[in-house]
Design a protein around this motif. Structure first.
Motif, mmCIF file in Angstrom:
data_model
loop_
_atom_site.group_PDB
_atom_site.id
_atom_site.type_symbol
_atom_site.label_atom_id
_atom_site.label_comp_id
_atom_site.label_asym_id
_atom_site.label_seq_id
_atom_site.Cartn_x
_atom_site.Cartn_y
_atom_site.Cartn_z
ATOM 1 N N LEU A 47 49.680 37.643 42.156
ATOM 2 C CA LEU A 47 48.399 38.019 42.760
ATOM 3 C C LEU A 47 48.028 39.456 42.409
ATOM 4 C CD1 LEU A 47 46.106 37.105 44.580
ATOM 5 C CD2 LEU A 47 47.539 37.654 46.564
ATOM 6 N N VAL A 48 49.000 40.349 42.442
ATOM 7 C CA VAL A 48 48.741 41.745 42.069
ATOM 8 C C VAL A 48 48.316 41.823 40.604
ATOM 9 C CG1 VAL A 48 49.809 44.003 41.724
ATOM 10 C CG2 VAL A 48 50.299 42.692 43.810
ATOM 11 N N ARG A 49 49.022 41.102 39.738
ATOM 12 C CA ARG A 49 48.692 41.120 38.317
ATOM 13 C C ARG A 49 47.277 40.600 38.072
ATOM 14 N NH1 ARG A 49 51.958 37.616 36.918
ATOM 15 N NH2 ARG A 49 53.812 38.923 36.695
ATOM 16 N N ARG A 50 46.929 39.488 38.715
ATOM 17 C CA ARG A 50 45.598 38.911 38.526
ATOM 18 C C ARG A 50 44.517 39.830 39.086
ATOM 19 N NH1 ARG A 50 44.302 34.785 41.233
ATOM 20 N NH2 ARG A 50 46.118 34.475 42.589
ATOM 21 N N THR A 51 44.798 40.485 40.196
ATOM 22 C CA THR A 51 43.830 41.407 40.787
ATOM 23 C C THR A 51 43.514 42.543 39.817
ATOM 24 O OG1 THR A 51 44.556 40.900 43.042
ATOM 25 C CG2 THR A 51 43.408 42.990 42.698
ATOM 26 N N GLY A 52 44.547 43.102 39.205
ATOM 27 C CA GLY A 52 44.319 44.192 38.266
ATOM 28 C C GLY A 52 43.619 43.755 37.001
ATOM 29 N N HIS A 53 44.049 42.615 36.441
ATOM 30 C CA HIS A 53 43.527 42.200 35.150
ATOM 31 C C HIS A 53 42.172 41.504 35.254
ATOM 32 C CE1 HIS A 53 47.887 42.172 33.389
ATOM 33 N NE2 HIS A 53 47.388 43.386 33.551
ATOM 34 N N GLU A 54 41.961 40.665 36.265
ATOM 35 C CA GLU A 54 40.719 39.907 36.361
ATOM 36 C C GLU A 54 39.569 40.738 36.915
ATOM 37 O OE1 GLU A 54 41.319 36.282 38.515
ATOM 38 O OE2 GLU A 54 42.981 35.619 37.210
#
Length: 306
Positions: A175-182
């Motif tokens: 979720l953290v990764r997707r928040t940053g990238h998306e």
């Protein structure tokens, strides 16, 4: 432009120095703030949010001086605290909508953003339940949602996987990764778990005892080293003897052999020795450094004296 810049940042609590002359420059992206418990990570975040004054030094976040422009700065940042701070007698929808209004969103926009944010963190179906009935993982998602609901430019996440089981940690890191990238939001994620930082972050700031230990891109920390790892089917001791006879320095590490790598001729000697001994070559690659290596005493170089 750097999202965070500090110069000589120091914070003392009586005789205890939590931050000691800390100077960093953090670019956009997902940054890991690494250090053992008590290293000064939470203190640094509170100073950068303008919630705690520094003893000396300066800091700017998104171009704002944290000492004099804290209220303005906090319009553009989100903060997920480490500790449990959620009200139990309201639903996630009520709480997140309230936090959206606190951050300046009008009623209709707050309700719309609340629904979008709870969907993003995976709580849309559970949004009307009282928070007291949530699991630890769900509460962590609520804390992330309240930090996100006003669409900040920068997120501070303080130990976001705290209290989660392995599956819950995996979900939160994704979720953290997707928040940053998306969404293109810059993130500073504080953690004492180095494996999590390696999985999620683009760059890392390592502090130890309030001092800067190292800073840079994750790729620079996990670059290939000058050590070759060899693993074979069969007797590794026989291979080690053959390689030593060929003039190579060899050390054992369980079923693996470690050799100094100083050119492709080393690969040729390993290949030829395996062929001569009839050993199956399972693994032959250069060792990669891990973030954990930063906190270990530097061992004697493998090739020293060779």
């Amino acid at each position: 432009m750097h999202v965070i810049e500090t110069a000589g940042l120091t914070r003392r609590f009586g005789d205890v120095t939590a931050l000691d002359d800390l100077t960093i420059a953090v670019p956009p992206g997902i940054t890991g703030l690494v250090g053992a418990n008590g290293a000064g990570k939470s203190t640094l975040i509170r100073i950068l949010l303008g919630l705690l004054p520094a003893t000396s030094g300066s800091a700017r976040v998104l171009g704002y001086d944290v000492a004099s422009e804290g209220p303005t700065l906090r319009q553009f940042v989100g903060y997920m605290p480490e500790h449990d701070c959620l009200p139990g007698d309201v639903s996630a929808t009520e709480f997140i909508a309230h936090m959206a209004r606190v951050n300046g969103l009008p009623g209709d926009a707050a309700r719309e953003r609340t629904a979008e944010t709870l969907r993003h963190v995976g709580l849309f179906e559970e949004r009307y339940r009282d928070i007291r009935g949530y699991s630890t993982g769900m509460k962590q998602r609520v804390k992330l949602a309240q930090a996100l609901v006003h669409d900040p430019r920068l997120l501070f996440l303080d130990e976001p996987t705290n209290g989660l089981d392995p599956a819950g940690r995996d979900d939160m890191l994704d979720l953290v990764r997707r928040t940053g990238h998306e969404f293109g939001i810059s993130i500073v994620m504080a953690s004492h778990l180095l494996g999590e930082i390696e999985r999620v972050c683009d760059q890392v700031v390592v502090i130890d005892g309030g001092r800067l230990l190292r800073q840079g891109a994750i790729a620079d920390f996990t670059a290939a080293t000058g050590t070759l790892i060899v693993e074979v089917e069969g007797d590794p001791a026989a291979l080690a003897d053959a390689l030593r006879a060929a003039g190579l320095r060899v050390e054992g590490d369980g079923r693996q052999l470690l050799l100094p790598f100083d050119g492709d001729h080393v690969l040729d000697r390993v290949r030829d020795a395996c062929a001569d001994l009839g050993l199956g070559l399972v693994r032959l690659e250069r060792r990669r450094q891990a973030l954990e290596d930063l906190f270990r005493p530097a061992p004697e170089a493998l090739h020293a004296g060779s």
